[in-house]
Motif scaffolding. Structure first.
Motif, PDB file in Angstrom:
ATOM      1  N   ASP A   1       7.563  23.005  47.036  1.00 43.07           N
ATOM      2  CA  ASP A   1       6.537  23.636  47.873  1.00 43.07           C
ATOM      3  C   ASP A   1       5.912  22.600  48.804  1.00 43.07           C
ATOM      4  OD1 ASP A   1       6.983  26.056  46.638  1.00 43.07           O
ATOM      5  OD2 ASP A   1       5.269  25.901  45.290  1.00 43.07           O
ATOM      6  N   PHE A   2       5.638  21.444  48.258  1.00 42.22           N
ATOM      7  CA  PHE A   2       5.049  20.363  49.050  1.00 42.22           C
ATOM      8  C   PHE A   2       5.980  19.953  50.185  1.00 42.22           C
ATOM      9  CE2 PHE A   2       4.740  15.882  50.063  1.00 42.22           C
ATOM     10  CZ  PHE A   2       3.390  15.656  50.213  1.00 42.22           C
ATOM     11  N   LEU A   3       7.246  19.720  49.878  1.00 47.35           N
ATOM     12  CA  LEU A   3       8.197  19.259  50.882  1.00 47.35           C
ATOM     13  C   LEU A   3       8.423  20.300  51.968  1.00 47.35           C
ATOM     14  CD1 LEU A   3      10.747  17.540  48.494  1.00 47.35           C
ATOM     15  CD2 LEU A   3       9.284  16.382  50.160  1.00 47.35           C
ATOM     16  N   ASP A   4       8.523  21.559  51.572  1.00 46.65           N
ATOM     17  CA  ASP A   4       8.687  22.630  52.569  1.00 46.65           C
ATOM     18  C   ASP A   4       7.509  22.644  53.532  1.00 46.65           C
ATOM     19  OD1 ASP A   4      11.079  23.381  51.449  1.00 46.65           O
ATOM     20  OD2 ASP A   4      10.244  25.090  50.341  1.00 46.65           O
ATOM     21  N   PHE A   5       6.314  22.468  52.995  1.00 41.59           N
ATOM     22  CA  PHE A   5       5.108  22.481  53.819  1.00 41.59           C
ATOM     23  C   PHE A   5       5.055  21.235  54.711  1.00 41.59           C
ATOM     24  CE2 PHE A   5       0.663  21.764  54.798  1.00 41.59           C
ATOM     25  CZ  PHE A   5       0.187  23.028  55.077  1.00 41.59           C
TER      26      PHE A   5
ATOM     27  N   ALA B   1      16.878  12.163  43.722  1.00 39.00           N
ATOM     28  CA  ALA B   1      16.311  11.043  42.955  1.00 39.00           C
ATOM     29  C   ALA B   1      15.396  11.515  41.838  1.00 39.00           C
ATOM     30  CB  ALA B   1      15.543  10.116  43.891  1.00 39.00           C
ATOM     31  N   GLY B   2      15.380  12.810  41.567  1.00 37.61           N
ATOM     32  CA  GLY B   2      14.487  13.337  40.540  1.00 37.61           C
ATOM     33  C   GLY B   2      13.030  13.208  40.927  1.00 37.61           C
ATOM     34  N   PHE B   3      12.793  13.177  42.259  1.00 44.10           N
ATOM     35  CA  PHE B   3      11.452  13.057  42.839  1.00 44.10           C
ATOM     36  C   PHE B   3      10.768  11.738  42.471  1.00 44.10           C
ATOM     37  CE2 PHE B   3      12.420  17.583  42.571  1.00 44.10           C
ATOM     38  CZ  PHE B   3      12.316  17.918  43.911  1.00 44.10           C
TER      39      PHE B   3
ATOM     40  N   TRP C   1       6.754  11.487  62.383  1.00 40.53           N
ATOM     41  CA  TRP C   1       5.985  11.074  61.223  1.00 40.53           C
ATOM     42  C   TRP C   1       4.509  11.462  61.319  1.00 40.53           C
ATOM     43  CZ3 TRP C   1       6.520  10.673  56.466  1.00 40.53           C
ATOM     44  CH2 TRP C   1       5.516  10.097  55.673  1.00 40.53           C
ATOM     45  N   PRO C   2       3.854  11.350  62.481  1.00 46.52           N
ATOM     46  CA  PRO C   2       2.456  11.811  62.553  1.00 46.52           C
ATOM     47  C   PRO C   2       2.299  13.275  62.173  1.00 46.52           C
ATOM     48  CG  PRO C   2       2.966  10.466  64.453  1.00 46.52           C
ATOM     49  CD  PRO C   2       4.268  10.687  63.725  1.00 46.52           C
ATOM     50  N   GLN C   3       3.288  14.091  62.526  1.00 45.05           N
ATOM     51  CA  GLN C   3       3.228  15.503  62.145  1.00 45.05           C
ATOM     52  C   GLN C   3       3.335  15.671  60.634  1.00 45.05           C
ATOM     53  OE1 GLN C   3       5.489  18.444  64.622  1.00 45.05           O
ATOM     54  NE2 GLN C   3       6.345  16.592  65.558  1.00 45.05           N
ATOM     55  N   VAL C   4       4.296  14.952  60.036  1.00 42.40           N
ATOM     56  CA  VAL C   4       4.462  15.019  58.582  1.00 42.40           C
ATOM     57  C   VAL C   4       3.189  14.532  57.894  1.00 42.40           C
ATOM     58  CG1 VAL C   4       5.750  14.134  56.596  1.00 42.40           C
ATOM     59  CG2 VAL C   4       6.961  14.746  58.709  1.00 42.40           C
ATOM     60  N   ASP C   5       2.661  13.424  58.374  1.00 36.67           N
ATOM     61  CA  ASP C   5       1.449  12.839  57.803  1.00 36.67           C
ATOM     62  C   ASP C   5       0.278  13.824  57.870  1.00 36.67           C
ATOM     63  OD1 ASP C   5       0.367  10.587  56.529  1.00 36.67           O
ATOM     64  OD2 ASP C   5      -0.547   9.881  58.377  1.00 36.67           O
ATOM     65  N   GLU C   6       0.157  14.488  59.002  1.00 34.35           N
ATOM     66  CA  GLU C   6      -0.920  15.472  59.168  1.00 34.35           C
ATOM     67  C   GLU C   6      -0.729  16.668  58.251  1.00 34.35           C
ATOM     68  OE1 GLU C   6      -2.834  18.270  62.728  1.00 34.35           O
ATOM     69  OE2 GLU C   6      -1.530  16.595  63.230  1.00 34.35           O
ATOM     70  N   ARG C   7       0.517  17.105  58.089  1.00 37.59           N
ATOM     71  CA  ARG C   7       0.805  18.223  57.201  1.00 37.59           C
ATOM     72  C   ARG C   7       0.483  17.870  55.747  1.00 37.59           C
ATOM     73  NH1 ARG C   7       1.543  23.276  58.812  1.00 37.59           N
ATOM     74  NH2 ARG C   7       3.179  23.665  57.266  1.00 37.59           N
ATOM     75  N   ILE C   8       0.750  16.612  55.368  1.00 42.18           N
ATOM     76  CA  ILE C   8       0.420  16.179  54.010  1.00 42.18           C
ATOM     77  C   ILE C   8      -1.086  16.222  53.788  1.00 42.18           C
ATOM     78  CG2 ILE C   8       0.443  14.219  52.420  1.00 42.18           C
ATOM     79  CD1 ILE C   8       3.141  13.417  53.658  1.00 42.18           C
ATOM     80  N   THR C   9      -1.828  15.738  54.777  1.00 40.86           N
ATOM     81  CA  THR C   9      -3.290  15.794  54.683  1.00 40.86           C
ATOM     82  C   THR C   9      -3.766  17.232  54.530  1.00 40.86           C
ATOM     83  OG1 THR C   9      -3.476  13.817  56.083  1.00 40.86           O
ATOM     84  CG2 THR C   9      -5.459  15.137  55.790  1.00 40.86           C
ATOM     85  N   LEU C  10      -3.194  18.127  55.310  1.00 41.95           N
ATOM     86  CA  LEU C  10      -3.577  19.540  55.252  1.00 41.95           C
ATOM     87  C   LEU C  10      -3.239  20.141  53.894  1.00 41.95           C
ATOM     88  CD1 LEU C  10      -4.741  21.975  56.717  1.00 41.95           C
ATOM     89  CD2 LEU C  10      -2.464  22.415  57.697  1.00 41.95           C
ATOM     90  N   PHE C  11      -2.094  19.746  53.327  1.00 41.18           N
ATOM     91  CA  PHE C  11      -1.716  20.231  51.999  1.00 41.18           C
ATOM     92  C   PHE C  11      -2.767  19.803  50.971  1.00 41.18           C
ATOM     93  CE2 PHE C  11       0.258  20.107  47.875  1.00 41.18           C
ATOM     94  CZ  PHE C  11       1.113  21.191  47.849  1.00 41.18           C
TER      95      PHE C  11
ATOM     96  N   ASN D   1      13.184   9.147  51.092  1.00 42.02           N
ATOM     97  CA  ASN D   1      12.143   9.718  50.236  1.00 42.02           C
ATOM     98  C   ASN D   1      11.726  11.100  50.720  1.00 42.02           C
ATOM     99  OD1 ASN D   1      11.972   7.609  48.415  1.00 42.02           O
ATOM    100  ND2 ASN D   1      10.210   6.649  49.399  1.00 42.02           N
ATOM    101  N   GLY D   2      12.321  11.556  51.809  1.00 44.25           N
ATOM    102  CA  GLY D   2      12.049  12.888  52.325  1.00 44.25           C
ATOM    103  C   GLY D   2      13.029  13.907  51.769  1.00 44.25           C
ATOM    104  N   SER D   3      13.042  15.076  52.369  1.00 46.06           N
ATOM    105  CA  SER D   3      13.912  16.158  51.900  1.00 46.06           C
ATOM    106  C   SER D   3      15.229  16.168  52.668  1.00 46.06           C
ATOM    107  CB  SER D   3      13.212  17.514  52.093  1.00 46.06           C
ATOM    108  OG  SER D   3      13.082  17.806  53.480  1.00 46.06           O
ATOM    109  N   ARG D   4      16.227  16.780  52.066  1.00 41.53           N
ATOM    110  CA  ARG D   4      17.534  16.909  52.706  1.00 41.53           C
ATOM    111  C   ARG D   4      17.423  17.707  54.010  1.00 41.53           C
ATOM    112  NH1 ARG D   4      23.003  16.595  51.335  1.00 41.53           N
ATOM    113  NH2 ARG D   4      22.381  15.786  49.300  1.00 41.53           N
ATOM    114  N   GLY D   5      16.661  18.784  53.990  1.00 44.20           N
ATOM    115  CA  GLY D   5      16.514  19.596  55.190  1.00 44.20           C
ATOM    116  C   GLY D   5      15.924  18.806  56.345  1.00 44.20           C
ATOM    117  N   HIS D   6      14.924  17.988  56.053  1.00 45.19           N
ATOM    118  CA  HIS D   6      14.306  17.140  57.070  1.00 45.19           C
ATOM    119  C   HIS D   6      15.326  16.138  57.608  1.00 45.19           C
ATOM    120  CE1 HIS D   6      11.409  14.663  59.153  1.00 45.19           C
ATOM    121  NE2 HIS D   6      11.576  13.652  58.323  1.00 45.19           N
ATOM    122  N   ALA D   7      16.077  15.511  56.726  1.00 44.76           N
ATOM    123  CA  ALA D   7      17.076  14.529  57.144  1.00 44.76           C
ATOM    124  C   ALA D   7      18.163  15.174  57.989  1.00 44.76           C
ATOM    125  CB  ALA D   7      17.682  13.850  55.920  1.00 44.76           C
TER     126      ALA D   7
END
Length: 247
Positions: A90-94, A153-155, A40-50, A125-131
């Protein structure tokens, strides 16, 4: 309220137990894996970077905006979609381009989930690929019938009622015969209203990368059980709080 891993969240409540459950629903992040895996810290950091790159702002400003979106809309992604019209894929891939190597197989969890009678699904609430990546690393993927992700969930993220409604409809689930496992108390309010048995999964040790209020014990009518050891709860306590629980 006394918090012991083998005691329901509120001893005075009438509890449904688990003997009737034929569908087991699990959140993903910070529920099926421990925070020590550093996912999760990695995901959180990537979101900040996005956010940084999208708005061309510094890290501190991006972090503040990220958390504003999270608190107002439930997820940063939802806020960016509503206010900026971004492409969610694009957001989820990143956000999920992370290193999974610190996530070790969990044979105890795999055995516990495998032993549960009935269907097992992931609702995230994440992506299928991540799960799928997480489930593969943990060694639990083969036990799950399907993954219902944010795109399904239609985002629209949990805890929005529409997300649970579309999930239940997609898989033909009788909510009164389901159990939901989640690390966020707010995401269990709607499942409880729908008739699910609810379990709040808390970290074994404090997670420095998450807000404190998201790790605290919760005394609320929609939280029936709490645990800091998911595998242990599934192996030991499901039987303990079975057909006779709450009688």
């Amino acid at each position: 309220m006394k918090m012991i891993d083998t005691v329901p969240a509120a001893a005075e409540k009438v509890r449904r137990g688990f003997a009737h459950v034929d569908t087991w629903i699990f959140d993903l992040d910070n529920t099926l894996y421990p925070h020590e895996a550093q996912l999760w810290p990695q995901v959180d950091e990537r979101i900040t970077l996005f956010v940084c790159d999208f708005f061309g702002m510094d890290g501190l400003s991006a972090r503040a905006l990220q958390k504003y979106y999270y608190h107002r809309y439930g997820t940063t992604l939802r806020g960016l979609m509503v206010e900026q019209g971004i492409d969610p894929r694009d957001f989820l891939d990143f956000a999920h381009s992370i290193d999974y190597s610190l996530l070790a197989p969990d044979p105890d969890l795999a055995a516990a989930i495998g032993a549960l009678p009935g269907r097992k699904l992931i609702l995230t609430n994440g992506s299928r690929g991540h799960a799928e990546a997480v489930a593969e690393r943990l060694g639990i993927g083969a036990h799950f019938e399907d993954i219902f992700d944010i795109a399904d969930a239609g985002f629209v993220p949990k805890p929005e009622p529409a997300t649970y409604a579309s999930f239940l409809a997609r898989h033909g689930i009788d909510a009164s015969r389901a159990a939901m496992f989640e690390d966020l108390a707010k995401n269990l309010a709607e499942p409880h209203r729908l008739g699910m048995t609810t379990v709040l999964v808390l970290p074994k040790t404090p997670d420095p990368f998450r807000e404190l209020h998201e790790q605290e014990e919760v005394t609320a009518s929609h939280i029936e059980y709490m645990t800091r050891d998911l595998a242990g709860f599934l192996l030991r306590d499901i039987g303990l709080f079975g057909a006779d629980a709450g009688r």
